[in-house]
Design a protein around this motif. Structure first.
Motif, short mmCIF file in Angstrom:
data_model
loop_
_atom_site.label_atom_id
_atom_site.label_comp_id
_atom_site.label_asym_id
_atom_site.label_seq_id
_atom_site.Cartn_x
_atom_site.Cartn_y
_atom_site.Cartn_z
N LYS A 71 -13.03 -15.33 63.92
CA LYS A 71 -14.36 -14.46 64.43
C LYS A 71 -15.42 -15.74 64.54
O LYS A 71 -16.32 -15.82 63.76
CB LYS A 71 -14.90 -13.98 63.22
CG LYS A 71 -13.95 -12.73 62.57
CD LYS A 71 -14.36 -12.02 61.37
CE LYS A 71 -13.56 -11.23 60.91
NZ LYS A 71 -13.69 -10.69 59.31
N ARG A 191 -8.46 -1.82 52.66
CA ARG A 191 -9.19 -2.31 53.82
C ARG A 191 -8.94 -3.96 53.61
O ARG A 191 -8.79 -4.57 54.84
CB ARG A 191 -10.47 -2.07 53.49
CG ARG A 191 -11.50 -2.53 54.68
CD ARG A 191 -12.82 -1.96 54.43
NE ARG A 191 -13.61 -2.59 55.65
CZ ARG A 191 -14.54 -3.57 55.52
NH1 ARG A 191 -14.63 -3.96 54.44
NH2 ARG A 191 -15.21 -4.15 56.67
N GLU A 192 -8.96 -4.54 52.46
CA GLU A 192 -8.51 -6.15 52.41
C GLU A 192 -7.18 -6.44 53.14
O GLU A 192 -7.23 -7.52 53.75
CB GLU A 192 -8.88 -6.52 51.17
CG GLU A 192 -10.12 -6.45 50.71
CD GLU A 192 -11.17 -7.18 51.09
OE1 GLU A 192 -10.72 -8.54 51.55
OE2 GLU A 192 -12.36 -6.91 51.55
N LYS A 195 -7.77 -6.30 56.76
CA LYS A 195 -8.43 -7.43 57.27
C LYS A 195 -7.51 -8.57 57.23
O LYS A 195 -7.62 -9.82 58.16
CB LYS A 195 -9.69 -7.53 56.55
CG LYS A 195 -10.62 -6.68 56.76
CD LYS A 195 -11.92 -6.57 55.89
CE LYS A 195 -12.40 -7.98 55.60
NZ LYS A 195 -13.70 -8.10 54.66
N GLU A 198 -5.67 -8.59 60.59
CA GLU A 198 -6.66 -8.71 61.55
C GLU A 198 -6.98 -10.46 61.55
O GLU A 198 -7.00 -10.75 62.69
CB GLU A 198 -7.91 -8.20 61.11
CG GLU A 198 -9.00 -8.46 62.41
CD GLU A 198 -10.21 -7.80 61.91
OE1 GLU A 198 -11.37 -8.00 62.65
OE2 GLU A 198 -10.18 -6.93 61.00
N ASP A 199 -6.98 -11.07 60.38
CA ASP A 199 -7.18 -12.48 60.47
C ASP A 199 -5.84 -13.37 60.26
O ASP A 199 -6.13 -14.50 59.95
CB ASP A 199 -8.18 -12.60 59.23
CG ASP A 199 -9.53 -11.94 59.54
OD1 ASP A 199 -9.68 -11.46 60.40
OD2 ASP A 199 -10.12 -11.78 58.33
N HIS A 280 -8.97 -4.11 63.36
CA HIS A 280 -10.28 -4.09 63.25
C HIS A 280 -10.89 -2.85 63.27
O HIS A 280 -11.81 -2.42 62.61
CB HIS A 280 -10.99 -5.04 64.42
CG HIS A 280 -12.73 -5.16 64.33
ND1 HIS A 280 -13.10 -5.74 63.27
CD2 HIS A 280 -13.56 -4.38 65.23
CE1 HIS A 280 -14.38 -5.58 63.15
NE2 HIS A 280 -14.66 -4.82 64.25
N SER A 283 -9.98 -1.15 60.02
CA SER A 283 -10.96 -1.56 59.01
C SER A 283 -12.21 -0.96 58.97
O SER A 283 -12.85 -0.47 57.78
CB SER A 283 -11.12 -3.28 59.28
OG SER A 283 -12.00 -3.71 58.19
#
Length: 308
Positions: A71, A191-192, A195, A198-199, A280, A283
């Motif tokens: 990000k 959610r974590e 993420k 996502e990361d 994303h 999330s």
């Protein structure tokens, strides 16, 4: 604006809103005594926000390299705010938040409760330095801190005002807060992990051992799908046992439309999620589920008064 980005002000506003909602849309509407005055409760909210903000700051300090990959637009440390300034802000926020916690613990004559603030602050630091690099454990730590921001309301506003005559009544309200804390824990845990997918690129370059790095994004997505079935099943049981059987039909419709339906949508979209953009979006869906889930406490209060 850079300082607001540093502390993730949107998340802090949601946290404050959640705590205010539980007290003024739920607890204050019941015929029960509460331990804190309005301004003292405001201090409790402020303390929670300050410690959470400190957690975001220290996480940003340690995540510069990872965020530069995942990000880049959100990186603020080294771009207007030095690392030294970041540490100073972190120390100030933590000391102030914990000091307020010490004061409130003495107000309710439970000085030992100050340990809660120290433990949360320590956990957030330990997460940024160590736990986030350990598969699943870091996810659990973050989810736990959110759950504690709900439970702490019971510790400081309900428990100290509990006496023999109202013990059963107060226990039931504490139980409701616990139910919401468990819900928040489950949704935030999911959610974590989302993420983490996502990361995954930035985390891999940093040598972290998140679940998608260890077993791959495809297998992780399947695990998320299975885990998500748990809150869905529990919600269905909860809706039937507490809402339908007590004729709380407004709450029932709300829970089905704004909590359960988005969770089912999440599962459907998860089946075909591939890109960083897809995860994303997922999330963000879970963030809305969490928000609407917390808002249901106000709907419950309204529905009970409407039935009366």
């Amino acid at each position: 604006m850079k300082y607001l980005k540093l502390i993730r002000y949107q998340n802090l506003l949601m946290l404050a809103f959640m705590q205010v909602l539980f007290r003024y849309a739920f607890l204050k509407q019941q015929n029960i005594p509460l331990a804190l005055t309005d301004w003292q409760y405001g201090l409790l909210v402020l303390s929670t926000i300050l410690i959470a903000a400190a957690g975001y700051v220290i996480n940003n300090v340690f995540d510069v390299v990872t965020d530069t990959i995942n990000k880049p637009d959100d990186v603020v440390i080294g771009r207007g705010i030095s690392e030294t300034m970041g540490y100073n802000i972190y120390i100030f926020l933590n000391i102030t938040g914990v000091a307020i916690g010490f004061y409130l613990s003495n107000v309710i004559q439970r000085p030992g409760f100050a340990t809660i603030f120290i433990l949360i602050a320590s956990l957030l630091y330990f997460y940024s330095t160590t736990l986030k690099q350990i598969m699943v454990l870091g996810n659990i730590a973050v989810a736990f801190t959110l759950a504690m921001s709900i439970i702490i309301i019971g510790f400081f506003d309900i428990f100290p005002a509990t006496i023999a005559e109202n013990r059963a009544q107060m226990a039931s309200f504490f139980s409701i807060l616990t139910d919401y804390a468990i819900f928040a824990f489950m949704i935030n845990l999911i959610r974590e992990i989302v993420k983490d997918i996502e990361d995954v690129n930035g985390d891999y370059n940093q040598g972290m051992n998140t679940l998608p790095i260890a077993i791959g994004t495809s297998r992780t997505a399947k695990i998320i799908l299975v885990i998500t079935l748990i809150p869905i099943i529990l919600l269905l049981i909860y809706i039937k046992k507490y809402f339908i059987e007590n004729n709380l039909y407004i709450v029932t419709l709300y829970a089905l439309a704004f909590v359960l339906a988005p969770l089912i949508y999440f599962v459907i979209k998860l089946l075909n999620a591939k890109s960083q953009k897809d995860f994303h979006h997922l999330s963000s869906v879970l963030k809305l589920v969490l928000l609407f889930g917390i808002l249901s406490i106000a709907i419950i209060t309204f529905n009970i008064r409407y039935n009366a």
